[in-house]
Design an enzyme around this catalytic site. Sequence first.
Site, PDB file in Angstrom:
ATOM      1  CD  GLN A  92      -3.144   0.560   0.404  1.00  0.00           C
ATOM      2  OE1 GLN A  92      -4.033  -0.450   0.430  1.00  0.00           O
ATOM      3  NE2 GLN A  92      -3.364   1.634   0.312  1.00  0.00           N
ATOM      4  CG  PHE A  93       2.271   3.168  -3.842  1.00  0.00           C
ATOM      5  CD1 PHE A  93       1.832   4.740  -3.739  1.00  0.00           C
ATOM      6  CD2 PHE A  93       1.255   2.614  -4.246  1.00  0.00           C
ATOM      7  CE1 PHE A  93       1.552   5.204  -4.880  1.00  0.00           C
ATOM      8  CE2 PHE A  93       0.683   3.214  -5.103  1.00  0.00           C
ATOM      9  CZ  PHE A  93       0.331   4.399  -5.421  1.00  0.00           C
ATOM     10  CB  THR A  94      -1.880   5.224  -0.969  1.00  0.00           C
ATOM     11  OG1 THR A  94      -2.798   4.195  -0.401  1.00  0.00           O
ATOM     12  CG2 THR A  94      -1.855   4.986  -2.887  1.00  0.00           C
TER      13      THR A  94
END
Length: 159
Positions: A88-90
């Site tokens: 989940q890079f966000t």
Amino acid sequence: MRVVVQRVMASSVTVDGEIAGKIGQGLTLLVGIAPTDTAAELSWMARKCLDLRLFPSLGSDGQRPAQEGHRWDLSVRDIQGEILVVSQFTLYGDCRKGRRPSFDGAAPPAQAEALYNDFVSLLHTSGLRVETGKFGAMMQVKIHNDGPVTLLLEREAPA
């Protein structure tokens, strides 16, 4: 490193219409990797996720919590739960300026994928069932949150 920890009754992740990972009771971990993360952050985070007491003790019937007030005495290890890990890079999205998030705080994809895989490997050493999504893919995540219990864990590398 940032991890959103959710206590779940069940959870699954789908990629291109196919289920990539699916678990029953346990934890769903949404994982963000920073460019400064090292093996030390991964190790700390894996231990923390595995040992956090997020589940209530069960009563003599083995079903209901032992006491009202929902005291959390058990870890995912203690209950032999399952873990779903989703990249989940966000989690490193910065929305302070403008109307579009900046993801400059996230590790570059190649570095993030290697560290993500190392983190998943550390979780596997627990002997628990660990499922994952597909790194870098567009995923649909179904989370049947229990409680709801959702926590944010952060561990930054020392400067």
